[in-house]
Design an enzyme around this catalytic site. Structure first.
Site, PDB file in Angstrom:
ATOM      1  N   ASP A  79       0.859  -1.179   0.000  1.00 45.09           N
ATOM      2  CA  ASP A  79       0.000   0.000   0.000  1.00 45.09           C
ATOM      3  C   ASP A  79       0.897   1.231   0.000  1.00 45.09           C
ATOM      4  OD1 ASP A  79      -2.819   1.161   0.350  1.00 45.09           O
ATOM      5  OD2 ASP A  79      -1.717   2.136   1.968  1.00 45.09           O
ATOM      6  N   GLU A 125       1.000   5.633   0.704  1.00 46.10           N
ATOM      7  CA  GLU A 125       0.395   6.906   1.091  1.00 46.10           C
ATOM      8  C   GLU A 125       1.007   7.976   0.186  1.00 46.10           C
ATOM      9  OE1 GLU A 125      -2.055   7.219   3.108  1.00 46.10           O
ATOM     10  OE2 GLU A 125      -2.027   5.160   3.872  1.00 46.10           O
ATOM     11  N   GLU A 141      -4.872  18.959   3.228  1.00 45.06           N
ATOM     12  CA  GLU A 141      -6.072  18.173   3.499  1.00 45.06           C
ATOM     13  C   GLU A 141      -5.771  16.685   3.687  1.00 45.06           C
ATOM     14  OE1 GLU A 141      -5.776  18.928  -1.004  1.00 45.06           O
ATOM     15  OE2 GLU A 141      -5.456  20.014   0.875  1.00 45.06           O
ATOM     16  N   HIS A 153      -3.523  10.606   6.750  1.00 47.08           N
ATOM     17  CA  HIS A 153      -2.401   9.668   6.914  1.00 47.08           C
ATOM     18  C   HIS A 153      -1.478  10.042   8.071  1.00 47.08           C
ATOM     19  CE1 HIS A 153      -0.227  12.832   4.832  1.00 47.08           C
ATOM     20  NE2 HIS A 153      -0.893  12.618   3.698  1.00 47.08           N
ATOM     21  N   HIS A 191      -4.668   3.724   7.477  1.00 47.00           N
ATOM     22  CA  HIS A 191      -4.112   4.902   6.822  1.00 47.00           C
ATOM     23  C   HIS A 191      -2.635   5.108   7.155  1.00 47.00           C
ATOM     24  CE1 HIS A 191      -7.725   6.018   4.801  1.00 47.00           C
ATOM     25  NE2 HIS A 191      -8.410   6.155   5.914  1.00 47.00           N
ATOM     26  N   ASP A 215      -2.236  -0.598   6.395  1.00 48.79           N
ATOM     27  CA  ASP A 215      -3.192  -0.959   5.346  1.00 48.79           C
ATOM     28  C   ASP A 215      -2.752  -2.208   4.594  1.00 48.79           C
ATOM     29  OD1 ASP A 215      -4.720   1.139   6.058  1.00 48.79           O
ATOM     30  OD2 ASP A 215      -4.415   2.333   4.248  1.00 48.79           O
TER      31      ASP A 215
END
Length: 725
Positions: free
Chosen positions: A539, A541, A585, A590, A680, A685
């Site tokens: 995964d 971020e 935002e 995360h 997150h 994840d």
């Protein structure tokens, strides 16, 4: 037939039922009525037909709405109930159905819950009995695990495909010395990884052939040895022991009249560089002691001769004679001890198989490091093996190069190794005057001195140890002089009828030898069963949701699944400096800030490491199209390609649960009874996705999806597969 198709057919049938009687009545009436009756009927029909059509449309709409309600409660409701039953049966035993819908469906859900309760009670009783029966076996397994983990030697266990089934921490550390650029997070050591990332395939293959041959001839549990070199020039001695097939399989083999088979092998590694250097230091110390003692004795003897000549007293003469006799005895004993020590050096190191290319490489590095000369390798057969004492032979070649430099100023030498029958010829070439046979004979008898250090061994000792001879000459074809040492070539083992290595199945667990009973899984083709593949679940971020618009990866996390087991300790969890501002935002989601990524490695250094981490595996991610787009945008710049097959848990969820409203990772995890920790974060994840994927495997099997190709084909048919980034 899908529920949607059945609903359409039901609407068509309703339309026919409502239309056909009226239409048929009108056709019959028009056919039977004549004259004025028919005219009056048409007038009435023309007046009331719009009203009739309006009532017919209202009735049709009400009928369709009723059908929709019935289908929703009975058809789709029962389909959704069946999906929940599958979750309760295959993935989450604790899951219970919330009774909803009409009384019949409500009663069916309650009955299913009652059956699940009864099943759980029975299964709990069975599991408790099994747990009690396995307690002793598990205790023995734990003892074995602790024993292997605490062994002071690096130990690796592999199956015949070269997949690592067991390793201890010492092995991980030793392999990092062998492969300096191994990634710290995963490296080349890991369950299911290939041993050929550490050792050349020919090394393992040669040793396996030797094991099989000795097993057939001796009928025991033979050992094989080989020596290899690291990139830093260190020598590693590897001992290989076979792991034989199970007792049941051995009985079958014996009944068939064949030879017992090898199911795998154990590798024990030993770095002998320091050991050899320590032995060499001891040799030099003993040699220096002998030289100094001889010099001291010679000085004492000279002084005594002077004393005897200058003093005429009988008593002094007698004392001097006695001292000289003792010195003579001591000299003889010193010479005998020195000779005996030299003889022990000849046989101290056993002859062991070594790849010829490794031997020549070690010799070249030794010459360049100790003498500062340039050593070039001209010609070495790739498949040539030799049986040598690598240390003493390396010393001998370095000694000859030192003599050339000292006597003729030779600064460039060339190395060659070729096979002639059962022997191999190791040659040292140089451009210049050839050495005479008399000079070489003198060099053979003196202790070897290299860069000011002397060893008791001579060139004659080394050649005798290898059963060969040393010669010199000049090659007219290439206009070069040479030294040639004959050494034994390692004879290829002749395989008998039973020499074919048996492929056995394996089941990887950190300390679990049941892995030997499963087929190797080094092929990730579409025909491979899903349960037999190795997966990298990952995964990312990112700074934002638009990879094509310049968003970058700020964290990557990955774990491995090997034969249905999640290996949490084999992971990657790396922050990445995106070299661009983070979107405000995204930070609350995360939790990664500018300070956390500042100074971290860039994607240019992390992505190649991740690429190596997932070599030979199937990539798995949730909403994989998003993550893969970020990776693919970096491929051309970094010179790598992610060609592995990809599975997406979002698409697979739509395959196994088409009637569920949500396919978000949280919703899937809740359905399958998985607790989410570290959501997150990339690694968090990835772990949740891996657990979800493992729970999906039996549900896919219920759908008839057993292979990688079937899973990919089913996923491609879902609506979510159309999403592009």
């Amino acid at each position: 037939m899908s529920a949607k198709v059945r609903f359409i057919l039901a609407v068509v049938m309703l339309l026919l039922v409502m239309t056909a009687p009226v239409a048929l009545t009108m056709v019959i009436a028009l056919h039977e009525l004549q004259g004025e009756e028919r005219t009056a009927f048409l007038v009435i029909l023309d007046r009331w037909l719009p009203v009739g059509l309006m009532f017919w449309m209202i009735a049709l709409l009400l009928g369709v709405q009723g059908l929709r309600i019935v289908f929703k409660q009975y058809v789709r409701g029962i389909s959704a109930l069946a999906e929940r039953l599958r979750v309760m049966i295959d993935a989450n035993r604790a899951y219970r159905i919330t009774p909803t819908g009409p009384p019949e469906v409500h009663a069916l859900a309650e009955a299913a819950n009652a059956l699940a309760d009864a099943r759980d009670a029975l299964q709990a009783d069975v599991e408790s009995r099994i747990a009690a029966a396995k307690a002793a076996t598990e205790e023995e397994r734990n003892r074995l695990a602790a024993l292997v983990a605490d062994l002071p030697m690096p130990v690796l266990v592999c199956n015949l495909d070269g997949r690592i089934l067991l390793y201890n921490n010492h092995a991980r550390l030793q392999v990092r010395a062998l492969v300096p650029d191994a990634h710290a997070g995963g490296g080349v050591i890991g369950l299911g990884r290939s041993i050929y990332g550490v050792f050349d395939r020919s090394l393992i293959g040669h040793a396996l052939e030797s094991l099989q041959h000795r097993l057939e001839r001796a009928g025991g549990r033979p050992l094989a040895h080989f020596i290899t070199t690291t990139r830093a020039g260190q020598l590693i001695r590897v001992q290989m022991a076979p792991v034989l097939s199970s007792a049941a399989h051995q009985d079958e083999v014996a009944e068939a009249g064949a030879q017992p088979g090898i199911a795998g092998y154990v590798l024990v590694m030993e770095n002998i560089t320091k050991q050899l250097e320590s032995g060499a230091h001891c040799d030099r110390t003993v040699q220096a002691l002998a030289d100094d003692t001889r010099a001291a004795l010679a000085g004492i003897r000279a002084s005594l001769h002077g004393l005897r000549g200058s003093v005429a007293l009988d008593e002094v003469q007698a004392i001097a004679d006695a001292i000289e006799d003792e010195i003579q005895i001591l000299t003889v004993r010193l010479n005998q001890s020195a000779q005996e020590y030299a003889n022990t050096l000849i046989g101290r190191w056993p002859l062991e198989d070594m790849l010829g290319a490794d031997l020549v490489t070690a010799v070249g590095r030794r010459i360049e490091k100790r003498l500062g000369l340039t050593a070039k390798i001209d010609d070495v057969a790739d498949d040539l093996w030799v049986r040598v004492d690598s240390y003493s032979l390396t010393q001998a070649m370095t000694f000859l190069a030192a003599k050339l430099d000292e006597s003729f100023g030779v600064r460039l030498v060339r190395l060659r190794l070729a096979r002639t029958g059962r022997m191999a010829q190791l040659e040292l070439h140089w451009a210049g005057t050839a050495v005479s046979t008399e000079t070489l004979l003198g060099w053979q008898l003196e202790p070897m001195t290299i860069a000011g250090e002397t060893t008791p061994l001579t060139l004659r000792d080394v050649t005798d140890r290898h059963g060969g001879q040393l010669s010199c000459g000049r090659s007219a074809a290439i206009q070069q002089s040479f030294f040639r040492i004959e050494i034994p070539a390692a004879v290829a083992q002749e395989s008998g009828e039973g020499a074919s290595l048996i492929q056995v199945e394996s089941r990887p667990e950190f300390y679990d030898f049941d892995l030997f009973h499963r087929a190797g899984e080094d092929r990730t083709s579409d025909d491979m069963p899903l349960a037999a593949l190795t997966y990298t679940v990952f995964d990312t971020e990112t700074t934002g949701l638009e990879p094509s618009a310049g968003d970058e990866i700020i964290q990557i996390g990955a774990v491995r699944i090997v034969n249905g087991r999640l290996l949490r300790h084999e992971n990657i969890d790396q922050l990445i400096d995106p070299q661009r501002p983070l979107r405000p935002e995204g930070i609350p989601i995360h939790g990664i800030t500018e300070e956390m990524v500042r100074g971290q490695p860039t994607i240019a250094s992390v992505l190649p490491q991740f690429h190596r981490f997932c070599e030979g595996t199937v990539l798995v991610a949730h909403n994989a199209a998003f993550d893969m787009r970020f990776l693919q945008l970096k491929e051309e710049k970094l010179g790598i390609r992610f060609t592995q097959p990809v599975l997406d848990t979002l698409l697979l969820s739509a395959v196994i649960h088409p009637n569920q409203e949500s396919h978000k990772l949280e919703a899937i995890a809740e359905r399958l009874g998985i607790t989410i920790i570290g959501r997150h974060t990339a690694l968090g994840d990835a772990i949740v996705t891996a657990e979800v994927f493992l729970r999906m495997l039996p549900l896919l099997a219920d759908k008839g999806i057993h292979t990688l190709g079937q899973a990919r084909a089913a996923a491609e048919k879902t609506y979510y597969a159309r999403v592009k980034y």
